[in-house]
Design a protein around this motif. Structure first.
Motif, PDB file in Angstrom:
ATOM      1  N   UNK A  80     -42.779  16.299 -11.946  1.00  0.00           N
ATOM      2  CA  UNK A  80     -41.995  16.067 -10.718  1.00  0.00           C
ATOM      3  C   UNK A  80     -40.953  14.973 -10.895  1.00  0.00           C
ATOM      4  N   UNK A  81     -40.865  14.419 -12.106  1.00  0.00           N
ATOM      5  CA  UNK A  81     -39.922  13.315 -12.340  1.00  0.00           C
ATOM      6  C   UNK A  81     -38.554  13.878 -12.740  1.00  0.00           C
ATOM      7  N   UNK A  82     -37.982  14.635 -11.834  1.00  0.00           N
ATOM      8  CA  UNK A  82     -36.656  15.224 -12.094  1.00  0.00           C
ATOM      9  C   UNK A  82     -35.789  15.042 -10.870  1.00  0.00           C
ATOM     10  N   UNK A  83     -34.527  14.715 -11.091  1.00  0.00           N
ATOM     11  CA  UNK A  83     -33.615  14.583  -9.952  1.00  0.00           C
ATOM     12  C   UNK A  83     -33.331  15.941  -9.337  1.00  0.00           C
ATOM     13  N   UNK A  84     -33.682  17.022 -10.043  1.00  0.00           N
ATOM     14  CA  UNK A  84     -33.470  18.366  -9.496  1.00  0.00           C
ATOM     15  C   UNK A  84     -34.756  18.970  -8.951  1.00  0.00           C
ATOM     16  N   UNK A  85     -35.828  18.201  -8.885  1.00  0.00           N
ATOM     17  CA  UNK A  85     -37.084  18.739  -8.361  1.00  0.00           C
ATOM     18  C   UNK A  85     -36.879  19.104  -6.890  1.00  0.00           C
ATOM     19  N   UNK A  86     -37.135  20.378  -6.565  1.00  0.00           N
ATOM     20  CA  UNK A  86     -37.046  20.807  -5.159  1.00  0.00           C
ATOM     21  C   UNK A  86     -38.442  20.691  -4.577  1.00  0.00           C
ATOM     22  N   UNK A  87     -38.715  19.651  -3.832  1.00  0.00           N
ATOM     23  CA  UNK A  87     -40.108  19.468  -3.415  1.00  0.00           C
ATOM     24  C   UNK A  87     -40.341  19.652  -1.921  1.00  0.00           C
ATOM     25  N   UNK A  88     -39.281  19.943  -1.158  1.00  0.00           N
ATOM     26  CA  UNK A  88     -39.491  20.314   0.250  1.00  0.00           C
ATOM     27  C   UNK A  88     -39.110  21.783   0.394  1.00  0.00           C
ATOM     28  N   UNK A  89     -40.063  22.567   0.854  1.00  0.00           N
ATOM     29  CA  UNK A  89     -39.878  24.015   0.874  1.00  0.00           C
ATOM     30  C   UNK A  89     -39.830  24.499   2.331  1.00  0.00           C
ATOM     31  N   UNK A  90     -38.700  25.074   2.702  1.00  0.00           N
ATOM     32  CA  UNK A  90     -38.461  25.522   4.077  1.00  0.00           C
ATOM     33  C   UNK A  90     -38.651  27.033   4.107  1.00  0.00           C
ATOM     34  N   UNK A  91     -39.703  27.470   4.782  1.00  0.00           N
ATOM     35  CA  UNK A  91     -40.112  28.874   4.695  1.00  0.00           C
ATOM     36  C   UNK A  91     -39.955  29.539   6.069  1.00  0.00           C
ATOM     37  N   UNK A  92     -39.324  30.722   6.087  1.00  0.00           N
ATOM     38  CA  UNK A  92     -39.189  31.432   7.366  1.00  0.00           C
ATOM     39  C   UNK A  92     -40.580  31.724   7.924  1.00  0.00           C
ATOM     40  N   UNK A  93     -40.724  31.505   9.239  1.00  0.00           N
ATOM     41  CA  UNK A  93     -42.078  31.510   9.822  1.00  0.00           C
ATOM     42  C   UNK A  93     -42.819  32.829   9.656  1.00  0.00           C
TER      43      UNK A  93
END
Ligand code: NAD
Length: 492
Positions: free
Chosen positions: A286-299
């Protein structure tokens, strides 16, 4: 030649004016293997005198190097590229032992580094500026790019083999001299890169290495002999470096931290999206400036998608980076691991639903290492600390959103704008994200939006201070200034 891949290693050295020198500052620190917490080398920081010596040697080297024909300038770069290819495996071994990531990840970053050397070898075409005959009556105009002098780059711990190569090859191909100040947390791979540079045949003083920490950086930024600085690191430091270098009249580009998002729509291939989501958030720990760690999912697909992500995350093998079966290696330091644990605690305290808890992971034979397994939160909302701040660990937050518009709104509220990814089967959704998302690197059905070396790399908002980004053509602009020749030759 063989690079030493077996620690313990001698203290790291500066490379000044073509020779190895022990840094002469008072302070320093151990270089530690994050999987064992054993010291494997030592980095002494540079004194002001060391920096002075490097800048002076760089200025002297610049006089001849900037006048050297471009075709000759790229010959040692070709040689360097060849040496990097030959020694990539050894470099990767060193990188894993001082950084903690896996061998595959180390090789991946070195590949991107090598690509940047390849791109810079095209400088004879890339450095041309322009010519217009008959720009005005009897007048021809020619724009030329000229190198400027001695540049520096100050780089972070998380990609110690790649990030120096976002800058170094372009700086010297354009005719400048260059000084690298790598992270003090994993400086050995920089030393190994310089062993190859030493063998590649660059003239003394053209490329130099200075180890150190805050004081060394400030000495470089305040030095009149430095024309410009590139920085990559955390946002607060990026901002200070940007301000300090600019106040001193230097060119400066400063990449900062990040908080990146993935959007998953109901038309996405959910298995594929789940694989890529875990990879994006947890690769390199997870030590990446490109890590996508918030995931927005259609309900409409939230529950289905969460199940898949939990499954993929649960299957990750945590272990020593040199062990081939490892998917996720160790975090850089015990302090950093503690920081990530505090973020996990804040998620719990602020009411997110802990779906997978990676805190109790044990790695056999590496009980003292800084390991965390993927940790997943559901029911995250945009106000939570874990949704706003960069965690830099294998922690994923999942949020249910009504539709793509709501997802883009959440994403664009972030203070950061480094990267984002969208998983969808809809061209219309993809177009919406391309047009509306406020981030520098956008992926569509790509988990990690990392541009190839011939494209620029850089974010927006608090993820970047400056205008010209790293890699590719932007680097040519950063490292050169333009002059226009206006010529009239009337008939006698
Ligand atoms: P850091 O800011 O602690 O250190 C980066 C460099 O700055 C190091 O060389 C360090 O010696 C120096 N430094 C540290 N504190 C300083 C100070 N007060 N004054 C002057 N120099 C100082 O960053 P890090 O922990 O090594 O790297 C991780 C950070 O880098 C993360 O925030 C990550 O997102 C960011 N990063 C950003 C990008 C990008 O392209 N935007 C790429 C990689 C990493």
């Amino acid at each position: 030649m063989t690079l030493n891949t077996t620690p313990p290693w001698d203290d790291v050295q500066n490379y000044i004016d073509g020779s190895w020198q022990t840094p002469s500052g008072d302070d320093g620190q151990d270089v530690v293997n994050p999987a064992t917490n054993e010291a494997i080398s030592y980095v002494r920081f540079s004194s002001t005198n060391d920096v002075e010596a490097a800048v002076e040697a760089g200025q002297k080297a610049f006089e001849e190097w900037s006048e050297t024909p471009v075709e000759e300038r790229i010959q040692p770069l070709f040689e360097f590229k060849q040496l990097l290819e030959e020694h990539q495996d050894e470099l990767a071994q060193v990188l894993v032992q001082e950084h903690g990531k896996t061998l595959a990840e180390a090789n991946g970053e070195l590949r991107r580094g090598i690509e940047n050397v390849e791109v810079a070898c095209g400088i004879p075409s890339m450095m041309q500026a322009g010519h217009l005959p008959n720009a005005a009556p009897d007048i021809d105009e020619t724009a030329v790019r000229k190198p400027l002098g001695v540049f520096t780059a100050i780089t972070p711990f998380n990609f110690p083999g790649m990030i120096p190569l976002w800058y170094l090859p372009y700086a010297v191909a354009t005719g400048n001299a260059f000084i690298l100040k790598p992270s003090e947390q994993d400086p050995v791979v920089a030393q190994r890169l310089f062993e190859l540079i030493d063998a590649a045949g660059f003239p003394d003083g053209v490329i130099q290495l200075i180890h150190g920490s805050v004081d060394t950086v400030n000495t470089l930024l305040d030095h009149d002999g430095i024309e410009g600085a590139s920085f990559v690191g955390s946002t607060p430091v990026a901002k200070t470096v940007y301000e300090r270098a600019a106040a001193n009249g230097k060119r400066v580009q400063a990449q900062g931290g990040a908080k990146n998002h993935i959007i998953v729509t109901e038309t996405a291939d959910l298995d594929f999206a789940a694989e890529k989501t875990v990879g994006s958030a947890c690769a390199c720990g997870g030590e990446r400036c490109l890590a996508n760690d918030i995931v927005l999912v259609e309900e409409s697909i939230y529950d289905k998608f969460v199940d898949r992500v939990v499954q993929v995350a649960n299957a990750q093998e945590i272990g020593y980076g040199l062990d081939e079966k490892t998917d996720i290696g160790a975090l850089i330091t015990q302090e950093h691991e503690e920081r990530v644990r505090n973020y996990i605690q804040s998620g719990i305290d602020e009411g997110a639903e802990l779906l997978l808890d990676g805190r109790d992971v044990k790695v056999e034979d590496y009980e003292d290492g800084n390991f965390l397994a993927p940790t997943l939160f559901g029911g995250v909302n945009p106000e939570m600390t874990i949704a706003q701040e960069e965690i830099f660990g294998p922690v994923i937050g999942l949020m249910s959103v009504s539709d793509i518009n709501a997802a883009i709104d959440v994403m664009n509220q972030s203070d950061f704008g480094n990267a984002a990814s969208l998983f969808t089967g809809s061209g219309a959704d993809a177009r919406k994200v391309r047009h509306q998302a406020d981030a520098g690197n956008l992926g569509v059905n790509a988990g990690t939006a990392a541009p190839m070396a011939f494209f620029h790399f850089g974010g927006r908002k608090d993820s970047f201070f400056g205008d010209l980004h790293a890699q590719g053509e932007d680097m040519i602009h950063f490292y050169t200034d333009k002059t226009v020749y206006i010529e009239r030759w009337p008939d006698a």
